[in-house]
Scaffold this motif. Structure first.
Motif, short mmCIF file in Angstrom:
data_model
loop_
_atom_site.label_atom_id
_atom_site.label_comp_id
_atom_site.label_asym_id
_atom_site.label_seq_id
_atom_site.Cartn_x
_atom_site.Cartn_y
_atom_site.Cartn_z
N ILE A 2 28.77 38.38 48.61
CA ILE A 2 29.71 37.25 48.58
C ILE A 2 30.99 37.63 49.30
CG2 ILE A 2 31.12 35.78 47.09
CD1 ILE A 2 28.91 35.88 45.03
N ALA A 3 31.50 38.84 49.02
CA ALA A 3 32.73 39.30 49.67
C ALA A 3 32.54 39.37 51.18
CB ALA A 3 33.14 40.67 49.12
N TRP A 4 31.41 39.90 51.62
CA TRP A 4 31.13 40.00 53.05
C TRP A 4 31.07 38.61 53.68
CZ3 TRP A 4 27.10 38.17 56.08
CH2 TRP A 4 27.03 38.68 57.38
N LEU A 9 33.90 33.93 56.87
CA LEU A 9 34.20 32.50 56.92
C LEU A 9 35.70 32.23 56.96
CD1 LEU A 9 31.67 31.03 54.31
CD2 LEU A 9 31.60 30.75 56.80
N PHE A 10 36.47 33.08 56.28
CA PHE A 10 37.90 32.88 56.16
C PHE A 10 38.65 34.13 56.62
CE2 PHE A 10 35.83 30.63 52.58
CZ PHE A 10 36.15 29.32 52.92
N PHE A 16 39.96 36.84 49.90
CA PHE A 16 40.27 37.48 48.62
C PHE A 16 40.61 36.43 47.56
CE2 PHE A 16 41.16 42.24 48.89
CZ PHE A 16 40.22 42.43 49.90
N LEU A 17 41.38 35.43 47.95
CA LEU A 17 41.75 34.39 46.99
C LEU A 17 40.52 33.58 46.56
CD1 LEU A 17 45.14 33.10 48.45
CD2 LEU A 17 44.77 34.56 46.46
N HIS A 18 39.64 33.28 47.52
CA HIS A 18 38.42 32.56 47.17
C HIS A 18 37.53 33.40 46.25
CE1 HIS A 18 39.45 29.66 50.31
NE2 HIS A 18 38.47 28.90 49.86
N LEU A 19 37.43 34.69 46.54
CA LEU A 19 36.61 35.55 45.70
C LEU A 19 37.19 35.61 44.28
CD1 LEU A 19 34.18 37.43 45.63
CD2 LEU A 19 35.67 39.31 46.34
N ILE A 95 36.62 46.83 50.48
CA ILE A 95 37.72 47.06 49.54
C ILE A 95 37.58 46.13 48.34
CG2 ILE A 95 40.21 46.80 49.23
CD1 ILE A 95 40.56 47.80 52.10
N ALA A 96 37.26 44.87 48.59
CA ALA A 96 37.09 43.92 47.48
C ALA A 96 35.97 44.37 46.55
CB ALA A 96 36.80 42.52 48.03
N SER A 97 34.89 44.86 47.12
CA SER A 97 33.77 45.33 46.30
C SER A 97 34.15 46.54 45.47
CB SER A 97 32.57 45.68 47.21
OG SER A 97 32.17 44.56 47.98
N LEU A 98 34.91 47.46 46.08
CA LEU A 98 35.33 48.67 45.36
C LEU A 98 36.31 48.32 44.24
CD1 LEU A 98 35.78 51.23 48.29
CD2 LEU A 98 33.87 50.99 46.71
#
Length: 247
Positions: A2-4, A9-10, A16-19, A95-98
């Protein structure tokens, strides 16, 4: 994944905000669609003098535990707008995943300690190692793809260079942006150009005309917190330059 997908897309900031919003929605759904309804079933059984089915409590507890582990990651993601070093890199999805893994490790430590089931100090070591990886990923230079620039891109760049606004635009970008977006950034704490974007020559400025237009002209997202004090007139100039090029 999802993060990827979101980072493709953005922009990194929006991804990050959408996630964070997606994660918060999942947490809210756990509460309003599972935990509260199950609690109502149990309460209704108790009021009626029936023995509640323990499965409702177990399911609600499981979803509550899920929310507990997601708390720290969602807080970071929703505040990430203030941390461009996290989202302003090609590795922002990593980074988001970590961040999710670090949040889970920290919560696992406190959950275990509070439940008096041990003292898993290894979680802090794991979180520290992952945090160091995040620091490294946020500062490494952009990986070269080796893809040659096409003649179409060069032709498009020439359109922006030929604009009557370009001399003033160049002065604005060099004065407000190039201290970070250059081969050797001079802004304190910046060691590589954010996202590998270089804005220190006419050609490079023109190649990134659309990004400049969106991030500095329309969205006011750059410079971060307007640290270089770009004026509204200069932003209007960037907009006029991009929208008027080729007309």
């Amino acid at each position: 994944f999802i993060a990827w997908g979101l980072t493709h897309l953005f922009t990194g900031r929006a991804a990050f905000l959408h996630l964070g919003a997606i994660t918060a929605t999942i947490m809210s759904a756990n509460v309003f669609m599972i935990i509260i309804p199950n609690q109502k079933i149990v309460v209704a059984d108790l009021i009626a003098g029936r023995k509640p089915d323990p499965k409702y409590g177990k399911i609600a507890k499981q979803r509550s535990l899920h929310n507990n582990y997601l708390t720290l990651p969602v807080l970071f993601l929703m505040l990430s707008n203030h941390y461009p070093l996290a989202f302003g890199t090609q590795f922002n999805w990593v980074i988001a995943s970590l961040v999710f893994i670090i949040g889970v490790l920290i919560r696992h430590y406190f959950n275990t300690v509070h439940a008096r089931k041990g003292n898993p100090h290894w979680t802090w070591l794991g979180a520290a190692v992952l945090f160091m990886i995040i620091i490294w990923l946020s500062t490494v230079p952009k990986v070269l793809t080796g893809e040659p620039k096409t003649s179409a891109a060069s032709a498009a760049a020439q359109v922006y260079i030929a604009s009557a606004h370009f001399p003033a635009v160049r002065d604005t970008v060099l004065g407000r942006c190039s201290m970070c977006h250059t081969e050797e950034p001079v802004y304190e704490g910046i060691y590589h150009a954010p996202k590998g974007v270089l804005l220190d020559t006419d050609e490079r400025i023109a190649e990134h005309a659309r990004e400049i237009y969106i991030q500095a002209g329309r969205a006011h997202a750059m410079p971060p917190a307007n640290v270089t004090q770009i004026t509204d007139q200069e932003r209007a100039l960037l907009v006029a330059w991009f929208e008027g090029a080729g007309k």
